[in-house]
Design a protein around this motif. Sequence first.
Motif, short mmCIF file in Angstrom:
data_model
loop_
_atom_site.label_atom_id
_atom_site.label_comp_id
_atom_site.label_asym_id
_atom_site.label_seq_id
_atom_site.Cartn_x
_atom_site.Cartn_y
_atom_site.Cartn_z
N SER A 340 0.91 -1.27 0.13
CA SER A 340 0.15 -0.19 -0.01
C SER A 340 0.76 1.19 -0.06
CB SER A 340 -1.01 0.07 1.10
OG SER A 340 -0.28 -0.45 2.47
N ASN A 341 2.15 0.99 0.67
CA ASN A 341 2.88 2.33 0.56
C ASN A 341 3.36 2.52 -0.96
OD1 ASN A 341 3.16 3.23 3.07
ND2 ASN A 341 4.96 2.14 3.49
N ALA A 342 3.59 1.29 -1.64
CA ALA A 342 4.06 1.63 -2.97
C ALA A 342 3.06 2.17 -3.76
CB ALA A 342 4.34 -0.18 -3.59
N VAL A 343 1.81 1.74 -3.55
CA VAL A 343 0.76 2.71 -4.31
C VAL A 343 0.60 4.00 -4.09
CG1 VAL A 343 -1.84 2.54 -4.64
CG2 VAL A 343 -0.82 0.35 -4.63
N LYS A 344 0.83 4.09 -2.81
CA LYS A 344 0.66 5.33 -2.25
C LYS A 344 1.79 6.52 -2.76
CE LYS A 344 0.65 5.57 2.33
NZ LYS A 344 0.52 5.28 3.45
N PHE A 345 2.79 6.03 -3.02
CA PHE A 345 3.95 6.72 -3.34
C PHE A 345 4.31 6.55 -4.97
CE2 PHE A 345 4.36 6.55 1.27
CZ PHE A 345 4.13 7.85 1.64
N SER A 385 9.02 -3.62 -5.37
CA SER A 385 9.75 -2.57 -5.78
C SER A 385 8.60 -1.67 -6.56
CB SER A 385 10.65 -2.84 -6.68
OG SER A 385 10.24 -3.81 -7.66
N ASP A 386 8.92 -0.46 -6.78
CA ASP A 386 7.79 0.41 -7.62
C ASP A 386 8.65 1.27 -8.32
OD1 ASP A 386 8.50 2.81 -5.99
OD2 ASP A 386 7.50 1.90 -4.34
N THR A 387 7.92 2.25 -9.08
CA THR A 387 8.48 3.33 -9.98
C THR A 387 8.26 4.45 -9.41
OG1 THR A 387 6.70 3.07 -11.55
CG2 THR A 387 8.42 1.58 -11.90
N TYR A 404 7.98 8.55 11.67
CA TYR A 404 8.59 9.45 10.63
C TYR A 404 7.93 9.19 9.14
CZ TYR A 404 12.50 11.37 8.23
OH TYR A 404 13.40 12.59 7.42
N GLN A 405 7.96 10.50 8.64
CA GLN A 405 7.29 10.63 7.33
C GLN A 405 8.02 11.47 6.55
OE1 GLN A 405 3.17 11.45 8.67
NE2 GLN A 405 2.64 9.61 7.56
N VAL A 406 8.56 11.10 5.19
CA VAL A 406 9.02 12.06 4.36
C VAL A 406 8.06 12.77 3.69
CG1 VAL A 406 10.71 12.31 2.38
CG2 VAL A 406 10.96 10.29 3.99
N ARG A 407 7.10 11.96 3.17
CA ARG A 407 6.09 12.67 2.58
C ARG A 407 4.72 11.80 3.16
NH1 ARG A 407 6.09 13.92 -3.77
NH2 ARG A 407 4.19 14.71 -3.06
N ARG A 408 3.67 12.62 3.54
CA ARG A 408 2.20 11.95 3.94
C ARG A 408 1.62 11.08 2.76
NH1 ARG A 408 -1.40 14.61 7.39
NH2 ARG A 408 -1.62 12.57 8.25
N GLY A 416 -1.02 8.26 5.30
CA GLY A 416 -0.63 7.08 6.33
C GLY A 416 -0.31 7.87 7.72
N THR A 417 0.14 6.92 8.57
CA THR A 417 0.43 7.29 9.97
C THR A 417 1.88 7.16 10.43
OG1 THR A 417 0.48 4.67 10.57
CG2 THR A 417 -1.70 5.90 10.69
N GLY A 418 2.72 6.68 9.46
CA GLY A 418 4.10 6.85 9.93
C GLY A 418 4.41 5.60 10.79
N GLY A 420 3.69 2.33 9.76
CA GLY A 420 3.76 1.15 8.83
C GLY A 420 4.96 0.45 8.88
N LEU A 421 6.04 0.98 8.68
CA LEU A 421 7.35 0.34 8.34
C LEU A 421 8.01 0.05 9.57
CD1 LEU A 421 8.82 2.67 5.54
CD2 LEU A 421 7.92 0.42 5.31
N PRO A 422 7.98 0.95 10.80
CA PRO A 422 8.21 0.45 12.03
C PRO A 422 7.66 -1.02 12.29
CG PRO A 422 7.65 2.68 12.24
CD PRO A 422 7.47 2.54 10.88
P1 ADP Z 1 2.97 5.91 6.21
O1 ADP Z 1 2.01 5.37 6.82
O2 ADP Z 1 3.15 7.51 6.43
O3 ADP Z 1 3.26 5.19 4.98
P2 ADP Z 1 5.43 4.14 6.68
O4 ADP Z 1 5.98 3.91 8.03
O5 ADP Z 1 4.68 3.06 5.97
O6 ADP Z 1 4.15 5.38 6.89
O7 ADP Z 1 6.22 5.16 5.78
C1 ADP Z 1 7.26 6.10 6.36
C2 ADP Z 1 7.43 7.02 5.28
O8 ADP Z 1 8.39 6.39 4.37
C3 ADP Z 1 6.38 7.37 4.29
O9 ADP Z 1 5.67 8.41 4.89
C4 ADP Z 1 7.10 7.82 3.08
O10 ADP Z 1 7.71 8.92 3.25
C5 ADP Z 1 8.31 6.83 3.17
N1 ADP Z 1 7.90 5.78 2.03
C6 ADP Z 1 7.63 4.64 2.37
N2 ADP Z 1 7.22 3.41 1.26
C7 ADP Z 1 7.59 4.40 0.33
C8 ADP Z 1 7.79 4.03 -0.97
N3 ADP Z 1 7.33 2.90 -1.53
N4 ADP Z 1 8.36 5.30 -1.98
C9 ADP Z 1 8.61 6.35 -1.43
N5 ADP Z 1 8.43 6.65 -0.26
C10 ADP Z 1 8.15 5.70 0.85
#
Ligand code: ADP
Length: 477
Positions: A340-345, A385-387, A404-408, A416-418, A420-422
């Motif tokens: 879902s991150n891959a779709v989101k970004f 992997s994504d493009t 931590y979020q680089v971009r929401r 997202g909530t920041g 998912g990855l942790p």
């Molecule tokens: P979020 O709920 O914001 O997605 P995550 O912990 O899953 O929280 O991800 C943290 C941050 O990592 C995201 O806010 C985004 O900035 C970066 N990120 C995660 N997956 C991707 C991706 N596939 N492409 C680019 N940035 C990503």
Amino acid sequence: MNTGMKSELPPGFADELCKLTMACARSGGNPETLLDTALEILVAMNRKGLRHAGAIFLFDPQQEKLLLVAHRGHPKIVAACSQSLSPGQCLCGAAAVEGRVLYSPRASRESWHLPHTPDGREHGDLCIPLFSSQEDPVGAIHLVTEPDMKPDPSFLNFLDKVGRILGAFLSESIRMRSMEDYIQDLLADILHKEKRISELSMALEHAKRAKSDFLASMSHELRTPLNAVIGFSQVLQEDYFGDLNEKQKQYVADILDSGKHLLALINDILDLSRVEAGVMEMELALLRISRLFQSSLTMIREKAAKHGIHLEVDLPENVRDLEIVAEERKLKQVLFNLLSNAVKFTGDGGTIRLGARLIHDPLVPPDHVPDSGMETLGCVEIFVSDTGIGIEKEDQERIFDDFYQVRRGLSGKTPGTGLGLPLARRLVAVHGGRLWVESNGKNQGCRFALVLPVGACVIPAASAASRKRGKSSVRHG
Ligand code: ADP
């Protein structure tokens, strides 16, 4: 004051030196034993000149004083008056500072001696400097003589050597004692720290449990009304109770989005706290990779299609039917977060690839599963992997920090909530594996990969019987 002159030792003296060295070696470096040993040997050699009385002073660098550490044959009052000397004070202080044997034939009459002879007995003094084996001054030994003893130079030379032998034993014993004190202090410190650590870890354990209990009950309390908010806004959106105007539709959609977002946040926090508190139950079972892929893709297919994103699968023959020991729900959650991150970004029309391969990962060493009949195949790497927008080098570790979020998210997609990855990283870790990301930076897409260790996971398609045996419940903590 006379000075000891250096000259060759007559043969008898050399024997006595050997005797003294051996007696010192047996004494264990105790100053009183050393003084007794020295007096015994020296008085036997020179019964007419030496009295059976003497003292040892050792230099205390902290107080910068010579301290009386042993005495024999002195009236108590004399010893009490001579507890410490300044360097240079009296004959012993001078011998220690000058580093040579000093003799005074009628010391008891000298003005510098008076404070130390309250009993006024007539005598001479011989003071011998003590040196460590590194030639450092460590103190002085004092011998009481008959008045006007007149020691010859070879005896003074012999006494100089006695001072070196006694000094070496004394300084070594001081070094050993301070080493022992140091070790004792260290041990006491370690014990104290161990006690503190165990108190802290008990308090921490208690706090962790309290935190997870609190979160569990709070999330239950929050989820119940939240589900009502989500459910009612869905009902309203479906126009079951009459048509909504555009503004109302927009607000109901906002309520629904916010409700879902809050629910996701609560679920993630709860899962994270469970993993952290070590109370996450693991329902391990055999899980076929192809099945894991299928169910994860089903969850994401619709979202991807909505944005014209292509989903590709890279599942080689040798991995497709591989079965891993894992908890399906948790690994599905990991893959769902990554997909879902891959779709989101990833921008509309992009591509997402889900794949797996057998690899060797030095950071995830394969364990042995003794007597399991399982074959070792190496590690399994699963990747997404994504493009999409990619991740800069400096953010590639930080994105695994809580919140931590680089971009929401890209516009038009649910933020997202920041967490998912942790959470995904911790879930992979409880399976004994690791999760990381690779990206060449901005707009270069990215590749998330997780590796599971052999011991925790690799089994070739096994018999039905052993499959059933593979199910187990593991408590992590
Ligand atoms: P979020 O709920 O914001 O997605 P995550 O912990 O899953 O929280 O991800 C943290 C941050 O990592 C995201 O806010 C985004 O900035 C970066 N990120 C995660 N997956 C991707 C991706 N596939 N492409 C680019 N940035 C990503």
